[in-house]
Design a protein around this motif. Structure first.
Motif, short mmCIF file in Angstrom:
data_model
loop_
_atom_site.label_atom_id
_atom_site.label_comp_id
_atom_site.label_asym_id
_atom_site.label_seq_id
_atom_site.Cartn_x
_atom_site.Cartn_y
_atom_site.Cartn_z
N ARG A 31 0.52 -1.46 -0.15
CA ARG A 31 -0.41 -0.23 -0.42
C ARG A 31 0.98 1.66 0.29
NH1 ARG A 31 -3.28 0.60 4.58
NH2 ARG A 31 -1.83 -1.30 5.42
N THR A 32 2.05 1.40 0.58
CA THR A 32 2.81 2.61 0.62
C THR A 32 3.75 2.42 -0.62
OG1 THR A 32 3.59 1.70 3.04
CG2 THR A 32 5.10 3.23 2.10
N ILE A 33 4.16 1.41 -1.36
CA ILE A 33 4.02 1.73 -3.05
C ILE A 33 3.17 2.13 -4.03
CG2 ILE A 33 4.45 0.40 -5.04
CD1 ILE A 33 7.12 0.40 -3.59
N LYS A 34 2.35 1.72 -3.74
CA LYS A 34 0.94 2.65 -3.85
C LYS A 34 0.46 3.76 -3.76
CE LYS A 34 -2.08 -1.80 -5.26
NZ LYS A 34 -2.77 -2.92 -5.42
N PRO A 69 18.44 -7.18 -28.42
CA PRO A 69 18.30 -8.55 -27.48
C PRO A 69 18.21 -7.55 -26.12
CG PRO A 69 19.66 -9.83 -28.03
CD PRO A 69 19.97 -7.36 -28.31
N ILE A 70 16.84 -7.80 -25.81
CA ILE A 70 16.43 -7.44 -24.05
C ILE A 70 16.79 -8.42 -23.00
CG2 ILE A 70 14.26 -6.10 -22.56
CD1 ILE A 70 13.97 -4.29 -24.60
N GLU A 71 17.39 -8.59 -22.04
CA GLU A 71 17.39 -9.12 -20.94
C GLU A 71 17.05 -8.75 -19.76
OE1 GLU A 71 18.26 -12.84 -21.80
OE2 GLU A 71 18.75 -12.54 -23.24
N MET A 72 15.81 -9.42 -19.73
CA MET A 72 15.49 -8.68 -18.01
C MET A 72 16.15 -9.68 -16.83
SD MET A 72 13.25 -7.05 -16.98
CE MET A 72 11.60 -6.63 -17.30
N PRO A 73 17.07 -9.19 -15.83
CA PRO A 73 17.64 -9.90 -14.75
C PRO A 73 17.23 -10.39 -14.19
CG PRO A 73 17.80 -7.21 -14.62
CD PRO A 73 17.06 -7.12 -16.02
N GLU A 74 18.03 -11.61 -13.55
CA GLU A 74 17.19 -12.63 -12.59
C GLU A 74 16.40 -12.06 -11.70
OE1 GLU A 74 16.59 -15.52 -13.63
OE2 GLU A 74 17.04 -15.63 -15.22
N GLY A 75 15.16 -13.03 -11.56
CA GLY A 75 14.46 -12.73 -9.82
C GLY A 75 13.65 -11.59 -10.02
N MET A 76 13.42 -10.99 -10.97
CA MET A 76 12.49 -9.36 -10.52
C MET A 76 11.20 -10.59 -11.01
SD MET A 76 13.08 -7.08 -11.68
CE MET A 76 14.66 -6.59 -11.50
N THR A 77 10.23 -10.09 -9.60
CA THR A 77 9.12 -10.91 -9.11
C THR A 77 8.53 -9.89 -9.36
OG1 THR A 77 9.63 -9.72 -7.52
CG2 THR A 77 9.53 -12.67 -7.76
N SER A 78 7.88 -8.66 -10.02
CA SER A 78 6.72 -8.09 -10.02
C SER A 78 7.13 -7.18 -10.78
CB SER A 78 6.24 -7.61 -8.79
OG SER A 78 5.81 -7.73 -7.29
N VAL A 79 5.82 -6.89 -11.24
CA VAL A 79 5.18 -4.87 -12.58
C VAL A 79 4.34 -4.32 -11.69
CG1 VAL A 79 5.75 -4.47 -14.32
CG2 VAL A 79 5.65 -6.20 -14.18
N ILE A 80 5.04 -2.55 -11.44
CA ILE A 80 4.49 -1.90 -11.23
C ILE A 80 3.50 -1.02 -12.24
CG2 ILE A 80 3.88 0.29 -9.19
CD1 ILE A 80 6.76 -0.94 -7.79
N SER A 93 10.54 7.21 -13.09
CA SER A 93 12.19 7.72 -12.42
C SER A 93 12.62 7.40 -10.79
CB SER A 93 13.05 8.47 -12.93
OG SER A 93 12.10 9.72 -12.48
N SER A 94 11.41 8.69 -10.96
CA SER A 94 11.04 8.69 -8.89
C SER A 94 10.98 8.08 -8.53
CB SER A 94 10.15 9.90 -8.58
OG SER A 94 10.41 11.08 -9.09
N LEU A 95 9.41 6.47 -8.76
CA LEU A 95 9.59 6.14 -7.89
C LEU A 95 10.04 4.42 -7.71
CD1 LEU A 95 7.27 3.65 -6.56
CD2 LEU A 95 6.70 3.00 -8.69
N ALA A 96 11.36 4.50 -8.75
CA ALA A 96 12.38 3.90 -9.54
C ALA A 96 13.62 4.24 -8.29
CB ALA A 96 12.66 4.02 -10.53
N GLU A 97 14.00 5.07 -7.51
CA GLU A 97 14.96 5.63 -7.06
C GLU A 97 14.41 5.33 -5.67
OE1 GLU A 97 18.20 7.59 -7.32
OE2 GLU A 97 17.97 6.06 -8.80
#
Lengths: 239, 362
Positions: free
Chosen positions: B122-125, B155-166, B201-205
């Motif tokens: 909920r905080t992330i949202k 080629p796009i290689e998503m790093p291992e371990g990504m579990t969610s997309v906001i 960018s702000s959320l990623a930081e």
């Protein structure tokens, strides 16, 4: 009628009543959950021609109930409404338009729409367009209505639809070309003019080419001029 | 129809457009190289090969035509500024030390467990909305929506371990969108893109400061629309766009991939596919007949820019883009006429009235 249907009917009308007092789109989620039963309920409801007098109820049904019903209820409901003796012009317009959008799937409604050809208040226009979508087998009977819509309809979207149906029907295209060219030259809305110009890019005909050249040079709107140029280039590739 | 046949018909598995996607065996993850903005650079068969959106603007600008004046064009272009010049907004790595700041303190990883995951989610949202988002949903990371390559075939290689997309939606200004197809409406799109640069960018930081990885993206890296569907923001409409219940498709999408543990949202089904079956307003209004009039969705595609093997009403994007080039900018007509947009938006505003209103506010 089963107890389940009775309770669904009660709930449906309770929600509609609430919606009448304060619009909040609360009817549609209920319809989605009970499509089959609601379809039967509305089909029974429209058998009573007095419904035509309740415009607010009809508007909620059109906006929040009908879009979520399956064709097996949707088309018979609209076709039944089309058979009312007295129908408010806006409801009549919307009913014909919606049946037209179901195209060949709504062909059972054709006899009840044909009688509105030539009608005033835009209804004749939308009837001709809908019948065109429904692939009415006597297309030649629609041409006067479509040409009238192309020239006179107050809403540019109706004029645009008339143009689209006329252009789509290749068999009669030659005979209606002068009117389409006239619309390209003189319609007040550039969106219609650009759309005709765009479609002309697929018609390899000297009159069309001449009209496009004229539009490219003289049209007062830059988008029409640009589209006319693109269409001329397209025609060049065809020859 | 016999009862048996009727019953068989009803038992037949229903193909759905969304929120559950129906995929055929020939479905493959999409390459952005094949998108219309990729193909325009290399596909010689394309009618608009090497014709870019603003190429014809010098011929189109006309001070006599509302919505096509130099002011309108300048407004549209200027609104893209943050998106176009702040390219680090979409950096996959933590941004470098800012010029005017002390070095960042290096915090511990913020601990997330069963007890606080709901609050963290909920905080992330809340934070995402504080950065300017109007809608936020979280989906599990699904590899099939990630582009295989970017627009220039890297080629796009998503790093291992990504579990969610906001998945994030920024609602575009109703007044401006309603002037479509004018150049004026390009302001709403451009603002949407600049907003997305700021938000992601702000959320990623923010996420990185809590010790987790974050990949902020706009239209790049993965298909935003199915991700937004998976995250419960809306469904896919006849016009091929993410359509929300309250604002229709008048929403600009972006997303942030992360390995931060988060709860996922439920998908939503507000009956859009049924609605679109019966409504052809967008198809009728489309300036270049790029939207399907077909009664039913299908697996039909028009060009390589349509992802194959997905059940829906595919849009003829080549035609759509062709109009953009002849119009001197984007078009949002299919967005503005949609009945779901009209729940909070406007159908059509003459650009003259748009400016009159804006100037009267001063």
């Amino acid at each position: 009628m089963s107890t389940k249907t009775t309770s669904i009917e009660e709930e449906l009308f309770k929600l509609i009543e609430q919606e009448l007092s304060r619009p909040n789109y609360i009817v549609e989620p209920f319809v989605q959950k009970n499509k089959e039963e609601v379809g039967e309920i509305i089909l029974r409801l429209v058998q009573n021609e007095k419904l035509a007098e309740n415009l607010i109820l009809l508007s909620i049904i059109y906006r929040q109930v009908l879009p979520y019903l399956e064709d097996e209820h949707y088309i018979p409901i609209l076709t039944t409404i089309m058979q009312y003796d007295k129908l408010d012009s806006r409801i009549c317009f919307q009913t014909i338009q919606r049946l037209g959008w179901r195209a060949t799937k709504a062909q059972e409604a054709i006899p009840f729409i044909v009688k509105y050809l030539g009608e005033k208040q835009g209804i004749g226009d939308v009837a001709a367009i809908a019948l065109g979508e429904m692939e009415y087998d006597k297309f030649e009977n629609l041409i006067p209505g479509l040409l009238s819509a192309l020239k006179n309809a107050a809403y540019y979207g109706t004029r645009m639809n008339a143009a689209r149906i006329l252009i789509k029907n290749k068999e009669h295209l030659e005979s209606v070309l002068p009117k389409l060219i006239e619309a390209l030259e003189s319609d007040e809305d550039f969106r219609l003019r650009q759309k005709i110009a765009r479609n002309f890019g697929e018609i390899n005909n000297s009159k069309v080419k001449k009209a496009l050249l004229k539009a490219h040079k003289n049209d007062k709107h830059p988008v029409v001029r640009t589209v006319a140029k693109t269409s001329l280039d397209d025609l060049e590739k065809l020859t | 129809m016999s009862d048996v046949k009727k019953k068989e018909g009803k038992n037949k598995k229903k193909l759905t457009v969304s929120p559950e996607f129906t995929l055929k065996d020939d479905f493959e993850p999409f390459s952005e190289y094949d998108s219309i903005f990729g193909r325009v650079n290399w596909d010689e068969k394309m009618k608009t090969y090497k014709v870019y959106m603003y190429d014809k603007v010098p011929d189109i600008l006309d001070e006599e035509q509302p919505g096509y004046t130099q002011i309108d064009h300048a407004l549209a272009i200027a609104s893209w500024t943050v998106h176009d010049y702040f390219r680090r907004a979409f950096s996959w790595e933590k941004l470098a030390k800012p010029n005017n700041m002390m070095p960042d303190a290096l915090p511990e990883v913020y601990k997330i467990d069963e007890k606080n995951i709901d609050k963290v989610t909920r905080t992330i949202k809340a934070v995402t909305k504080s950065f300017g988002a109007d809608m936020v949903g979280i989906a599990p990371y699904d590899k099939k929506w990630t582009y295989t390559e970017d627009r220039v075939e890297t080629p796009i290689e998503m790093p291992e371990g990504m579990t969610s997309v906001i998945a994030i939606g920024a609602v575009m200004d109703a007044d401006t969108i309603s002037t479509s197809p004018s150049m004026t409406q390009g302001f709403a799109s451009g603002m949407g893109y600049s907003q997305m640069a700021f938000i992601v960018s702000s959320l990623a930081e923010f996420i990185r400061k809590l010790g987790y990885r974050a990949i902020p993206t706009g239209n790049d890296t993965a298909l935003s629309i199915p991700i937004a569907v998976d995250a419960g923001l809306g469904q896919v409409g006849r016009n091929g766009l993410l359509t929300t219940r309250d604002h229709g498709a008048r929403v600009r999408l972006c997303k942030v991939f992360t390995d931060m543990p988060l709860l996922h949202d439920e998908k939503v089904d507000f009956g859009l596919t049924d609605y679109c079956r019966k409504c052809k307003r967008c198809a009728e209004a489309c300036e270049n007949e790029a939207i399907s009039f077909d009664d039913e969705p299908s697996f039909k595609t028009y060009s390589d820019s349509n992802n194959k093997g997905i059940y829906r009403w595919a849009v003829n994007v080549d035609k759509c883009y062709e109009f953009w080039t002849d119009n001197g900018g984007e078009c949002s007509t299919c967005i503005s006429v949609c009945p779901f947009n009209l729940r909070s938006g406007l159908r059509f505003t003459d650009p003259r009235d748009y400016w009159k209103k804006r100037l009267a506010e001063q």
